[in-house]
Design an enzyme around this catalytic site. Structure first.
Site, PDB file in Angstrom:
ATOM      1  N   GLU A  89       0.835  -1.205   0.000  1.00 35.30           N
ATOM      2  CA  GLU A  89       0.000   0.000   0.000  1.00 35.30           C
ATOM      3  C   GLU A  89       0.871   1.256   0.000  1.00 35.30           C
ATOM      4  O   GLU A  89       2.095   1.190   0.154  1.00 35.30           O
ATOM      5  CB  GLU A  89      -0.957  -0.052   1.202  1.00 35.30           C
ATOM      6  CG  GLU A  89      -1.907  -1.244   1.083  1.00 35.30           C
ATOM      7  CD  GLU A  89      -2.951  -1.329   2.187  1.00 35.30           C
ATOM      8  OE1 GLU A  89      -2.840  -0.613   3.201  1.00 35.30           O
ATOM      9  OE2 GLU A  89      -3.896  -2.132   2.011  1.00 35.30           O
TER      10      GLU A  89
ATOM     11  N   GLU B 257      -1.678 -10.023  -6.134  1.00 36.04           N
ATOM     12  CA  GLU B 257      -1.651 -10.733  -7.420  1.00 36.04           C
ATOM     13  C   GLU B 257      -0.771  -9.992  -8.424  1.00 36.04           C
ATOM     14  O   GLU B 257      -0.029 -10.614  -9.189  1.00 36.04           O
ATOM     15  CB  GLU B 257      -3.076 -10.854  -7.989  1.00 36.04           C
ATOM     16  CG  GLU B 257      -4.024 -11.697  -7.145  1.00 36.04           C
ATOM     17  CD  GLU B 257      -4.751 -10.901  -6.069  1.00 36.04           C
ATOM     18  OE1 GLU B 257      -4.226  -9.868  -5.601  1.00 36.04           O
ATOM     19  OE2 GLU B 257      -5.859 -11.328  -5.710  1.00 36.04           O
TER      20      GLU B 257
ATOM     21  N   CYS C 183      -9.587  -8.724  -6.942  1.00 36.75           N
ATOM     22  CA  CYS C 183     -10.374  -7.572  -7.396  1.00 36.75           C
ATOM     23  C   CYS C 183     -10.544  -7.648  -8.912  1.00 36.75           C
ATOM     24  O   CYS C 183      -9.890  -8.451  -9.598  1.00 36.75           O
ATOM     25  CB  CYS C 183      -9.690  -6.264  -6.988  1.00 36.75           C
ATOM     26  SG  CYS C 183      -8.251  -5.839  -8.003  1.00 36.75           S
TER      27      CYS C 183
ATOM     28  N   CYS D 295      -7.347  -7.263 -10.961  1.00 33.24           N
ATOM     29  CA  CYS D 295      -6.449  -8.427 -10.884  1.00 33.24           C
ATOM     30  C   CYS D 295      -6.997  -9.608 -11.671  1.00 33.24           C
ATOM     31  O   CYS D 295      -6.230 -10.415 -12.199  1.00 33.24           O
ATOM     32  CB  CYS D 295      -6.187  -8.812  -9.435  1.00 33.24           C
ATOM     33  SG  CYS D 295      -5.036  -7.659  -8.644  1.00 33.24           S
TER      34      CYS D 295
END
Ligand code: THU
Length: 130
Positions: free
Chosen positions: A41, A52, A83, A86
């Site tokens: 992050e 991923e 998500c 990904c």
């Protein structure tokens, strides 16, 4: 090595000070090699990257291009699902029948294919037919 064990090992290195949601992903390629990634992050939130994406970047940097199997793990009650972005990134290198195993806390897991996760994927077929 068990692919989920590899995902769990790299999950420990996740950098997730904002969401506190630590994710690990591992990819086995057609050659049998394993590549792992964790979420990283950033204080500028959109700059963060998913686990991923990290695993895919490691795979590509090693010169590999063919995903054979995927494992993803996080600590939620429900198994973590990739998500949308990904799913598209995985579909770039994984055939529709490639199996993705998703795990949550306590080891509960769900298995789906790339086609299950991204039905109707945008692909080179669309580009080539234009
Ligand atoms: N995240 C992943 O790394 N992979 C997923 O499959 C779902 C979400 C990360 C992104 C962000 O760092 C945190 O989980 C919370 O969304």
């Amino acid at each position: 090595m068990d692919l989920m064990d590899a995902a769990k090992a790299v999950q420990a290195n996740a950098y997730a000070p904002y969401s506190k949601f630590r994710v690990g992903a591992a990819i086995r390629t057609a050659s049998g090699a394993i590549f792992a990634g964790c979420n990283v992050e950033n204080v500028a939130y959109p700059e963060g990257t998913c686990a991923e994406a990290g695993a895919i970047a490691a795979m590509a940097a090693a010169g590999e291009r063919e995903i054979a199997e995927v494992a993803v793990i996080a600590d939620g009650d429900d198994p973590v699902t990739p998500c949308g972005g990904c799913r598209q990134k995985l579909a770039e290198f994984a055939a529709p029948d490639v199996v993705v195993t998703m795990s949550g806390k306590g080891g509960n897991s769900v298995t789906m294919t790339i086609a299950d996760l991204l039905p109707g994927a945008f692909s080179t077929r669309h580009l080539d037919s234009a």
